[in-house]
Design an enzyme around this catalytic site. Structure first.
Site, PDB file in Angstrom:
ATOM      1  N   ASN A   9       0.879  -1.558  -0.354  1.00 23.92           N
ATOM      2  CA  ASN A   9       0.177   0.011  -0.550  1.00 23.92           C
ATOM      3  C   ASN A   9       0.522   0.911  -0.028  1.00 23.92           C
ATOM      4  OD1 ASN A   9      -1.950   2.158   0.447  1.00 23.92           O
ATOM      5  ND2 ASN A   9      -2.360   1.740   2.430  1.00 23.92           N
ATOM      6  N   HIS A  95      -9.780   0.650   5.226  1.00 26.98           N
ATOM      7  CA  HIS A  95      -8.160   1.155   5.535  1.00 26.98           C
ATOM      8  C   HIS A  95      -7.858   2.134   7.078  1.00 26.98           C
ATOM      9  CE1 HIS A  95      -4.273   2.422   6.036  1.00 26.98           C
ATOM     10  NE2 HIS A  95      -4.018   1.544   5.615  1.00 26.98           N
ATOM     11  N   GLU A 167      -5.025  -5.547  11.251  1.00 32.77           N
ATOM     12  CA  GLU A 167      -4.075  -3.773  10.847  1.00 32.77           C
ATOM     13  C   GLU A 167      -4.376  -3.237  12.425  1.00 32.77           C
ATOM     14  OE1 GLU A 167      -1.924  -2.942   6.821  1.00 32.77           O
ATOM     15  OE2 GLU A 167      -3.865  -1.256   7.368  1.00 32.77           O
ATOM     16  N   GLY A 173       2.864   2.315  11.509  1.00 36.35           N
ATOM     17  CA  GLY A 173       3.730   3.784  10.940  1.00 36.35           C
ATOM     18  C   GLY A 173       4.227   3.959  11.665  1.00 36.35           C
ATOM     19  N   SER A 213       3.873  -1.805  10.287  1.00 37.56           N
ATOM     20  CA  SER A 213       5.147  -1.784  10.316  1.00 37.56           C
ATOM     21  C   SER A 213       5.857  -3.185  10.522  1.00 37.56           C
ATOM     22  CB  SER A 213       5.302  -1.379  11.877  1.00 37.56           C
ATOM     23  OG  SER A 213       5.275   0.201  12.269  1.00 37.56           O
TER      24      SER A 213
HETATM   25  P1  13P Z   1       3.403   0.404   7.470  1.00 37.22           P
HETATM   26  O1  13P Z   1       3.284  -1.002   7.171  1.00 37.22           O
HETATM   27  O2  13P Z   1       4.024   1.945   7.001  1.00 37.22           O
HETATM   28  O3  13P Z   1       2.926   0.822   8.925  1.00 37.22           O
HETATM   29  O4  13P Z   1       1.723   0.851   7.338  1.00 37.22           O
HETATM   30  C1  13P Z   1       1.017  -0.153   7.603  1.00 37.22           C
HETATM   31  C2  13P Z   1      -0.670   0.155   6.238  1.00 37.22           C
HETATM   32  O5  13P Z   1      -1.458   0.619   6.293  1.00 37.22           O
HETATM   33  C3  13P Z   1      -0.596  -0.993   4.960  1.00 37.22           C
HETATM   34  O6  13P Z   1      -1.885  -0.844   4.566  1.00 37.22           O
END
Ligand code: 13P
Length: 251
Positions: A9, A95, A167, A173, A213
């Site tokens: 993504n 999301h 998630e 992030g 992450s």
């Molecule tokens: P990160 O891998 O940057 O933590 O993001 C995960 C995400 O939101 C994928 O949709």
């Protein structure tokens, strides 16, 4: 057993021009694993046509990061299912960033899931709890609610192409990924819920991903688990070699 699925993504990063370079680099870096792993790239809307062209002849698939549920109409700024389906095979829905920054509800997610399936798009539906919800011990209840409402009225036949990404919002992030045991536990709960709602076959067919992450350094801790079918990768998907290492871990 379905192939593992690893989706990148890209969020709001890059232009059509830079997306083509990244796509070509990903194709090259994942060449040895593209048979064994379903790789999906989700660039921004404006890059979908260019990335679709760059992916032609490869085994990689294309996803949008969101879409509206209506086919057409007075919806300034929105992108419809037929517009997405012209280029992509998959669509990420629900999301947490859509929920947090754009006010998206589980009812919206449900409309989008139905629209995606009507238009032959495979939905990757995101669920996950916030830090506060986790601290209050409400993780399982929150996810159950997101599944029940987001996948409402789907039925076993229309759940065939479904992927669910767990998630945890706090892990996105953050450099604070979910403990793999806990991710595995929650994903097991999601599998049980799907089996209860749509039957055992649908429950085992759906691909359940972990996101939050994920990096080339920790991916194997999730992807080596039999219950985790893949990963939804944000930041680390913007680097072709790092993303390819995650794909390799899935294999
Ligand atoms: P990160 O891998 O940057 O933590 O993001 C995960 C995400 O939101 C994928 O949709």
């Amino acid at each position: 057993m379905p192939r593992p699925l690893v989706a990148g993504n890209w969020k709001m990063n890059g232009t059509a021009a830079t997306a083509v370079g990244l796509t070509e680099a990903v194709i090259a870096a994942t060449a040895a694993d593209a048979d064994a792993v379903q790789i999906v790239l989700a660039p921004p809307f404006t890059a979908l046509p260019a990335v679709a062209a760059a992916l032609a002849g490869s085994q990689l698939r294309l996803a949008a990061q969101d879409m509206h549920w209506l086919e057409r109409g007075a919806m300034t700024g929105a992108v419809s299912p037929p517009m997405v389906a012209e280029f992509a095979s998959h669509v990420i829905l629900g999301h947490s960033e859509r929920r947090a920054h754009f006010g998206e509800t589980d009812i919206d997610v449900n409309r989008k899931v139905h629209a995606a399936i009507r238009h032959g798009l495979a939905p990757i539906v995101c669920v996950g709890e916030t830090r506060l919800q986790r601290d209050e011990g409400r993780t399982d209840a929150v996810i159950e609610c997101q599944l029940r409402l987001g996948l409402g009225d789907l039925g076993a036949d229309r759940s065939a192409s479904l992927a669910i990404a767990y998630e945890p919002v706090w892990a996105i992030g953050s450099n604070d990924p979910c403990d793999p045991d806990e991710a595995d536990r929650v994903i097991g709960q999601i599998r049980d819920w799907l089996a209860g709602a749509f039957g055992d076959e649908a429950g085992s067919r759906a691909r359940l991903l972990y996101g939050g992450s994920v990096t080339s350094g920790n991916a194997v801790q999730y992807l080596s688990r039999p219950g985790i079918d893949g990963a939804l990768v944000g930041g680390a998907s913007l680097d072709a070699d790092g993303f390819a290492a995650i794909v390799r871990a899935a294999r």
